[in-house]
Design an enzyme around this catalytic site. Structure first.
Site, PDB file in Angstrom:
ATOM      1  N   SER A 287       0.818  -1.192   0.000  1.00 34.38           N
ATOM      2  CA  SER A 287       0.000   0.000   0.000  1.00 34.38           C
ATOM      3  C   SER A 287       0.864   1.260   0.000  1.00 34.38           C
ATOM      4  O   SER A 287       1.707   1.431  -0.866  1.00 34.38           O
ATOM      5  CB  SER A 287      -0.937  -0.051   1.201  1.00 34.38           C
ATOM      6  OG  SER A 287      -1.938   0.904   1.083  1.00 34.38           O
ATOM      7  N   ASP A 514      -8.863  -4.331  -5.959  1.00 30.84           N
ATOM      8  CA  ASP A 514      -8.357  -3.711  -4.725  1.00 30.84           C
ATOM      9  C   ASP A 514      -9.125  -2.413  -4.487  1.00 30.84           C
ATOM     10  O   ASP A 514      -9.171  -1.547  -5.360  1.00 30.84           O
ATOM     11  CB  ASP A 514      -6.863  -3.429  -4.877  1.00 30.84           C
ATOM     12  CG  ASP A 514      -6.199  -2.991  -3.584  1.00 30.84           C
ATOM     13  OD1 ASP A 514      -6.803  -2.179  -2.843  1.00 30.84           O
ATOM     14  OD2 ASP A 514      -5.081  -3.453  -3.312  1.00 30.84           O
ATOM     15  N   HIS A 542      -7.424  -6.002  -0.492  1.00 30.63           N
ATOM     16  CA  HIS A 542      -6.325  -5.044  -0.561  1.00 30.63           C
ATOM     17  C   HIS A 542      -4.988  -5.745  -0.416  1.00 30.63           C
ATOM     18  O   HIS A 542      -4.700  -6.316   0.625  1.00 30.63           O
ATOM     19  CB  HIS A 542      -6.514  -4.004   0.545  1.00 30.63           C
ATOM     20  CG  HIS A 542      -5.459  -2.959   0.557  1.00 30.63           C
ATOM     21  ND1 HIS A 542      -4.983  -2.357  -0.585  1.00 30.63           N
ATOM     22  CD2 HIS A 542      -4.770  -2.399   1.571  1.00 30.63           C
ATOM     23  CE1 HIS A 542      -4.068  -1.475  -0.259  1.00 30.63           C
ATOM     24  NE2 HIS A 542      -3.910  -1.482   1.032  1.00 30.63           N
TER      25      HIS A 542
END
Length: 574
Positions: A287, A514, A542
């Site tokens: 991320s 995602d 995710h």
């Protein structure tokens, strides 16, 4: 904790459980949030509830199916004018030689001490301001899980050791220390045998000079404020909440607020790389951790080793485009949930995707008109918290059953389930306190990019565009981006591309549905990087590495162990 400073067995077990939950939470919240940034989900054991990230005042995503071009992308995902990359400036590398003024930082010796139930901890110093190192230092904290044999009796020859593998779970604001302590023992045995796994809490995060902004009671009020204002009074209340948050950060965090950028955090990584004795930085970032890793590669391409960027962010996007496209990512995730729900007997939202959307909108409207009672008699569920609870469950499909139950309870008048999901999103503890995650998230995002709006009028004008991208969450995510408008320090970053010319191969992992770091972002980043290799996971949730997909995990582990990246464009998953 006992009086003599040692934890008893039950305390150690509780601490382990909390570290694992936090690691997953950080992992399951990613790169751009309701209020800020991004995190990641990889090694989460199923059933553990994530907490953390928020849609962001900084960078954000949008989704595309495998093989499709990202917004503004040309062939092979190369960013073009519509995506903002044409206007973005390239990130230039720093000089290869360490400046004399920084040499003392690179000459420190790390003192590792046992800590946290079997790990090793250390601290080291970095300059508050790399351009003015005489202005003072920050002390950063790191943890290490030393390499261990893959099986009893195995040995690894010194020449087969690969050094340190740094892990970052995202955020910004996620504690890499707690993440490593939560997931190190779940890593692939071959990787564990040849690397020390290391987590560095970035500046302003966790144990590294953490920033703080509001106490628990005021954070409760902040999370409940109406983010879909219907009149001027509600607009004024939202603006007041944003100003209170920003002013709290200024009062409680001081000069640090101006020196929490991703560029500075990447330079801190290079100091630690040198102190660990590694010629190159080997790294897995999830991320927001992909933005940090890509920034490192752009600044220090010659020192970049085996790097995996999972749940990638696109650094070329301005904050307005990022927030809007991220809203689209959550819309894509909601559609997947709604379709799955409608096919189940226990779905509280009807039997079609359209019915699910209508029922959710009706529920949000009802909660906006009158907050719901919860099992905690002192707290009621607001519309903002209901929305956050739904968004929280979009990060991982193992949360979908819990969301179905929470929505059914809410329709019956009990908001407890959605409130717990919202609390998990923000990391709220049972005692009403909040971790550093959200404070650091906002502080980093507001430095890294200029605010998307100059004031509430701009936000109101943007709402229709956001709602076209995301009928479910667009309005909320437009208004949520206001906090950086009132930030007490000016941003130091701008949209930019990262080429990292001369770096070793960099594996960029993108998940097709995602919610927080849409697949288009992975396409764009892989296209920008001179040595980028796009690895796709066709699925929900995710981030992808560590989610027990043997195809994807195998490709990443082979790269980490042997240095050979997967074929560019390789796809795994269903």
């Amino acid at each position: 904790m006992r009086a003599d400073g040692r934890q008893d067995v039950s305390s150690r077990a509780r601490a382990r459980e909390r570290r694992t939950a936090i690691a997953v939470a950080v992992a399951l919240v990613t790169a751009a949030g309701l209020v800020a940034g991004g995190c990641s989900a990889g090694e989460a054991p199923s059933g553990v509830v994530p907490s953390g990230a928020v849609p962001s005042a900084g960078v954000s995503p949008g989704t595309v199916s495998p093989g499709a071009a990202s917004p503004g992308a040309g062939p092979a995902g190369r960013a073009g004018p519509a995506g903002g990359a044409a206007a973005a400036t390239p990130l230039e590398p720093l000089p290869a030689a360490v400046p004399p003024a920084l040499a003392p930082y690179y000459a420190q010796r790390l003192g590792w001490t046992p800590c946290d139930d079997g790990y090793e901890c250390t601290t080291f110093r970095v300059p508050l301001d790399y351009d003015r190192p005489a202005d003072g230092d920050l002390t950063l904290a790191a943890v290490r899980a030393p390499a261990v044999p893959a099986a009893p009796g195995d040995t690894v020859a010194p020449g087969e050791r690969l050094g340190s593998l740094l892990l970052n779970p995202g955020g910004p604001g996620g504690s890499a220390v707690e993440y490593v302590e939560g997931v190190a023992r779940t890593y692939d045995p071959g990787v564990r045998a040849r690397y020390d796994l290391v987590g560095l809490d970035p500046r302003g995060v966790g144990r590294s000079a953490p920033v703080t902004c509001l106490g628990g009671e005021r954070m409760d009020a902040y999370t409940a404020v109406d983010i879909t204002p219907d009149d001027q009074a509600e607009v004024d209340a939202l603006v007041a909440a944003a100003k209170e948050f920003a002013e709290g950060c200024r009062q409680r965090s001081g000069d640090r607020l101006g020196h929490l950028s991703t560029v500075e955090a990447a330079r801190d990584l290079d100091v630690l790389r040198a102190l660990l004795g590694d010629e190159r930085l080997h790294y897995v970032g999830k991320s927001y951790g992909t933005f940090l890793g890509a920034t490192y590669a752009g600044l220090f391409p010659g020192r970049t080793g085996r790097m995996v960027l999972d749940g990638a962010m696109d650094p070329s996007l301005d904050s307005l485009t990022g927030n809007r496209t991220q809203a689209g990512g959550f819309e894509t995730a909601w559609t997947a949930f709604a379709r799955d729900c409608a096919a189940r007997e226990d779905c509280p939202l009807g039997r079609t995707e359209q019915q699910a959307g209508e029922r959710l909108a009706a529920l949000f409207a009802a909660v906006d008109a009158g907050p719901l009672a919860t099992d905690d008699g002192a707290r009621r569920l607001s519309e903002a918290q209901a929305t956050t609870g739904v968004i929280q469950a979009m990060y991982a499909d193992f949360l979908w059953p819990r969301l179905r139950t929470a929505l059914a309870d809410a329709e019956a008048g009990n908001g407890t389930g959605l409130l717990k999901l919202s609390d998990a999103y923000y990391g709220r503890e049972a005692d009403g306190s909040y971790p550093n995650l959200m404070f650091a998230n906002m502080a980093v995002n507001c430095l890294d990019l200029p605010a998307p709006f100059a004031g509430p009028d701009d936000a109101a004008r943007a709402v229709p565009d956001f709602e076209r991208t995301s009928p479910r969450f667009g309005r909320d995510m437009a208004w949520m981006a206001l906090t950086c408008t009132y930030w007490p320090v000016r941003p130091t970053g701008t949209p930019h591309t990262v080429r990292a010319a001369g770096a070793a191969p960099i594996v960029v992992v993108g998940t097709t549905r995602d919610p927080a770091t849409p697949y288009a972002w992975a396409q764009a980043l892989a296209g920008q990087l001179e040595s980028g290799r796009l690895l796709t996971y066709d699925g929900d949730g995710h981030t992808a590495y560590g989610r027990h997909d043997s195809c994807l995990d195998g490709a990443v582990n082979r790269f980490l162990l042997g240095g050979e990246p997967p074929e560019n464009g390789k796809t795994c998953g269903r």
